[in-house]
Scaffold this motif. Structure first.
Motif, PDB file in Angstrom:
ATOM      1  N   GLY A 111       1.103  -0.787   0.476  1.00  0.00           N
ATOM      2  CA  GLY A 111       0.186  -0.221  -0.050  1.00  0.00           C
ATOM      3  C   GLY A 111       0.621   1.303   0.247  1.00  0.00           C
ATOM      4  N   ALA A 112       1.816   1.293   0.141  1.00  0.00           N
ATOM      5  CA  ALA A 112       3.270   2.503   0.602  1.00  0.00           C
ATOM      6  C   ALA A 112       4.045   1.838  -0.819  1.00  0.00           C
ATOM      7  N   THR A 113       4.222   1.261  -1.620  1.00  0.00           N
ATOM      8  CA  THR A 113       4.800   1.099  -2.442  1.00  0.00           C
ATOM      9  C   THR A 113       5.502   2.058  -3.980  1.00  0.00           C
ATOM     10  N   PHE A 114       6.135   1.876  -4.815  1.00  0.00           N
ATOM     11  CA  PHE A 114       6.417   2.699  -5.132  1.00  0.00           C
ATOM     12  C   PHE A 114       5.265   2.183  -6.705  1.00  0.00           C
ATOM     13  N   THR A 115       5.098   2.614  -7.697  1.00  0.00           N
ATOM     14  CA  THR A 115       3.671   2.798  -8.853  1.00  0.00           C
ATOM     15  C   THR A 115       4.510   1.355  -9.813  1.00  0.00           C
ATOM     16  N   ASP A 116       6.222   1.520  -9.808  1.00  0.00           N
ATOM     17  CA  ASP A 116       7.419   0.910 -10.241  1.00  0.00           C
ATOM     18  C   ASP A 116       8.154   1.204 -10.255  1.00  0.00           C
ATOM     19  N   ASN A 117       9.276   0.296 -11.034  1.00  0.00           N
ATOM     20  CA  ASN A 117      10.784   0.984 -11.097  1.00  0.00           C
ATOM     21  C   ASN A 117      10.539   2.139 -12.019  1.00  0.00           C
ATOM     22  N   ASP A 118       9.407   2.504 -12.678  1.00  0.00           N
ATOM     23  CA  ASP A 118       9.389   3.180 -13.579  1.00  0.00           C
ATOM     24  C   ASP A 118       9.923   4.462 -13.338  1.00  0.00           C
ATOM     25  N   GLU A 119       8.951   4.288 -11.567  1.00  0.00           N
ATOM     26  CA  GLU A 119       8.422   6.224 -10.673  1.00  0.00           C
ATOM     27  C   GLU A 119      10.048   6.159 -10.019  1.00  0.00           C
ATOM     28  N   LEU A 120      10.692   4.797  -9.350  1.00  0.00           N
ATOM     29  CA  LEU A 120      11.820   5.075  -8.765  1.00  0.00           C
ATOM     30  C   LEU A 120      12.977   5.511  -9.858  1.00  0.00           C
ATOM     31  N   SER A 131       2.748   4.232 -17.136  1.00  0.00           N
ATOM     32  CA  SER A 131       2.944   5.082 -16.510  1.00  0.00           C
ATOM     33  C   SER A 131       5.144   5.351 -16.870  1.00  0.00           C
ATOM     34  N   LYS A 132       5.431   4.955 -18.425  1.00  0.00           N
ATOM     35  CA  LYS A 132       6.617   4.960 -18.813  1.00  0.00           C
ATOM     36  C   LYS A 132       6.673   6.935 -19.024  1.00  0.00           C
ATOM     37  N   CYS A 133       5.437   7.089 -20.677  1.00  0.00           N
ATOM     38  CA  CYS A 133       4.863   8.165 -20.566  1.00  0.00           C
ATOM     39  C   CYS A 133       4.816   9.538 -19.108  1.00  0.00           C
ATOM     40  N   LYS A 134       4.660   8.843 -18.154  1.00  0.00           N
ATOM     41  CA  LYS A 134       3.940  10.402 -17.649  1.00  0.00           C
ATOM     42  C   LYS A 134       5.136  10.547 -16.606  1.00  0.00           C
ATOM     43  N   ILE A 135       6.527   9.057 -16.089  1.00  0.00           N
ATOM     44  CA  ILE A 135       7.383   9.644 -15.094  1.00  0.00           C
ATOM     45  C   ILE A 135       8.757  10.156 -17.031  1.00  0.00           C
ATOM     46  N   ALA A 136       8.113   9.937 -18.149  1.00  0.00           N
ATOM     47  CA  ALA A 136       8.824  10.912 -19.133  1.00  0.00           C
ATOM     48  C   ALA A 136       8.337  12.103 -19.010  1.00  0.00           C
ATOM     49  N   THR A 137       7.216  12.764 -19.136  1.00  0.00           N
ATOM     50  CA  THR A 137       6.700  13.882 -19.290  1.00  0.00           C
ATOM     51  C   THR A 137       7.189  14.620 -18.166  1.00  0.00           C
ATOM     52  N   ARG A 138       7.084  13.976 -16.506  1.00  0.00           N
ATOM     53  CA  ARG A 138       7.393  14.526 -15.889  1.00  0.00           C
ATOM     54  C   ARG A 138       9.355  15.027 -15.593  1.00  0.00           C
ATOM     55  N   LEU A 139       9.492  14.620 -16.180  1.00  0.00           N
ATOM     56  CA  LEU A 139      11.215  14.495 -15.775  1.00  0.00           C
ATOM     57  C   LEU A 139      11.728  15.521 -17.176  1.00  0.00           C
ATOM     58  N   SER A 140      10.743  15.175 -18.813  1.00  0.00           N
ATOM     59  CA  SER A 140      11.156  16.596 -19.326  1.00  0.00           C
ATOM     60  C   SER A 140      10.649  17.952 -18.711  1.00  0.00           C
ATOM     61  N   ALA A 141      10.460  17.689 -17.994  1.00  0.00           N
ATOM     62  CA  ALA A 141       9.944  19.224 -17.722  1.00  0.00           C
ATOM     63  C   ALA A 141      10.409  20.316 -16.913  1.00  0.00           C
ATOM     64  N   ILE A 142      11.703  19.195 -16.241  1.00  0.00           N
ATOM     65  CA  ILE A 142      12.723  19.194 -14.972  1.00  0.00           C
ATOM     66  C   ILE A 142      13.969  19.320 -15.657  1.00  0.00           C
ATOM     67  N   GLY A 143      14.083  19.106 -16.869  1.00  0.00           N
ATOM     68  CA  GLY A 143      15.416  19.130 -17.483  1.00  0.00           C
ATOM     69  C   GLY A 143      15.657  18.512 -18.087  1.00  0.00           C
ATOM     70  N   ILE A 144      15.257  16.259 -17.672  1.00  0.00           N
ATOM     71  CA  ILE A 144      16.234  15.755 -17.803  1.00  0.00           C
ATOM     72  C   ILE A 144      15.062  14.742 -19.023  1.00  0.00           C
ATOM     73  N   GLY A 145      15.979  14.312 -19.956  1.00  0.00           N
ATOM     74  CA  GLY A 145      15.758  13.882 -21.375  1.00  0.00           C
ATOM     75  C   GLY A 145      15.616  12.169 -20.518  1.00  0.00           C
ATOM     76  N   THR A 146      14.738  11.783 -20.989  1.00  0.00           N
ATOM     77  CA  THR A 146      13.916  10.326 -21.371  1.00  0.00           C
ATOM     78  C   THR A 146      13.465   9.575 -23.049  1.00  0.00           C
ATOM     79  N   HIS A 147      14.264   8.286 -22.925  1.00  0.00           N
ATOM     80  CA  HIS A 147      14.516   7.550 -24.314  1.00  0.00           C
ATOM     81  C   HIS A 147      13.487   6.199 -23.440  1.00  0.00           C
ATOM     82  N   ILE A 148      12.801   5.447 -24.419  1.00  0.00           N
ATOM     83  CA  ILE A 148      12.433   4.416 -24.568  1.00  0.00           C
ATOM     84  C   ILE A 148      12.405   3.498 -25.481  1.00  0.00           C
ATOM     85  N   VAL A 149      13.000   2.768 -25.247  1.00  0.00           N
ATOM     86  CA  VAL A 149      13.946   2.024 -26.162  1.00  0.00           C
ATOM     87  C   VAL A 149      13.251   0.511 -25.965  1.00  0.00           C
TER      88      VAL A 149
END
Ligand code: GLU
Length: 357
Positions: A142-151, A214-232
């Protein structure tokens, strides 16, 4: 090399075969690529999934994991077999790895967050590659990360990385469902211009806990704070090397502006707010249009919850819309007493304020 400091997230589906067994040749290829970029002086942090699946196969269990107890058992056993294999591969390349098993609680406040950061810095300072997973064996149900993408996103942000590379078992984000015959992979996404959530479903991968949503949610959040995300597609040979050489592979979420480490921490502190303050339209307008404005008591119309100086608080509109988060400079009783008054000390100073765009 395109980046100097990266997080590589390796999904369960990349390192296990269809029966859940570790795909040894693939792991070997991934380790070879990481060893090569490490040799070129890039700082690498690996977030590695697969413990639960690896543990399940050791028990020759075919049915899906249903209870938290089963997950704890498989994670505890599987983590060892996963790390045994990875550490041996890295050892052959003369690289030392260090294991970090994290729980969501380890990010709960600034003190824990800084402790976590110093642990990573200690390892990176000695050229050790941190290999991270959620501590599924003891993570509180109940208090875990959504997944390792979030971590992985949290770590990329905490360590001020240039990029996050997510290895999954599809080619990237498609403009239609990947099973559709006309589906095309988007090579670059600027989240300000393209809403990828129009194209994807919330379907999850069959073995890991994550999914494209979930990957796109993290990627969008990271992009907004200046970190690029590659989903490959991590099942393809030498895919990490291709990203690092700047080749157009998979989908890149382009990095936007860079922000301070305090704001990055706040950006990732969702769920750790101790209280909330509600602000009027005038204050909202100011916070949204000017990035260097502090939150003053004059704009506050109500205070909710009991918080102390230094706690994270949510900043909301009178209609309960969350505008952002900040660190309170004084407690909730004082905030309540000063609410609506002019000329008082800011409740949240602008350096300690993150506004969600
Ligand atoms: N921590 C999980 C594991 O090692 C994986 C979580 C995920 O797939 O995101 O099995």
């Amino acid at each position: 090399m395109r980046y100097k400091k990266i997080v590589i997230k390796i999904g369960t589906s990349v390192i296990t075969d269809e029966n859940g067994y570790l795909d040894l040749p693939r792991i070997k290829n991934i380790v070879e690529q990481i060893a090569q970029i490490r040799k070129e002086g890039v700082d690498v942090i690996v977030v590695l999934s697969g413990a639960v699946t690896a543990g399940k196969t050791l028990f020759q269990e075919a049915k899906p994991v249903t209870s938290p107890k089963e997950k704890q058992l498989y994670a505890s056993v599987g983590q060892i077999s996963l790390m045994n294999y990875f550490s041996k591969q890295f050892f052959d390349k003369k690289i030392t790895i260090g294991q970090i098993l994290a729980t969501k609680e380890d990010f709960r406040d600034r003190k824990h967050y800084l402790n976590m950061r110093s642990c990573f810095e200690a390892l990176l300072g000695k050229e050790v590659i941190p290999v991270v997973n959620e501590n599924d064996a003891i993570s509180f149900h109940g208090a875990t990360f959504t997944d390792n993408d979030e971590l992985a996103g949290l770590i990329a942000s905490m360590l001020n990385c240039d990029a996050l590379i997510v290895l999954t078992d599809v080619d990237g984000v498609c403009d239609k469902h990947p099973k559709h015959k006309d589906a095309k992979c988007l090579t670059k996404v600027d989240p300000k211009e393209t809403n990828v959530f129009d194209f994807i479903t919330s379907e999850k991968s069959s073995c890991g806990t994550g999914g494209m949503f979930s990957k796109c949610k993290i990627a969008t959040r990271l992009s907004a704070i200046g970190i690029g995300t590659h989903i490959v597609n991590g099942t393809k040979e030498n895919i990490i090397s291709s990203v690092m050489e700047g080749k157009l592979v998979g989908t890149e979420f382009v990095a936007q502006k860079n922000i301070s480490s305090m704001k990055r921490w706040l950006a990732n502190s969702q769920g750790h707010e101790v209280g909330s303050v509600f602000i009027n339209e005038g204050a909202k307008e100011k916070l949204l249009t000017n990035g260097s404005v502090s939150l003053l008591p004059v704009g506050i119309i109500s205070v909710e919850g009991e918080f102390e100086k230094g706690d994270i608080i949510a900043i909301k509109t009178e209609y309960n819309q969350v505008l952002g988060r900040g660190v309170a400079q004084y407690n909730s009783s004082k905030a309540g007493a000063l609410m609506g008054k002019k000329g008082e000390k800011p409740l949240v100073r602008c350096d300690y304020l993150f506004i969600i765009e």
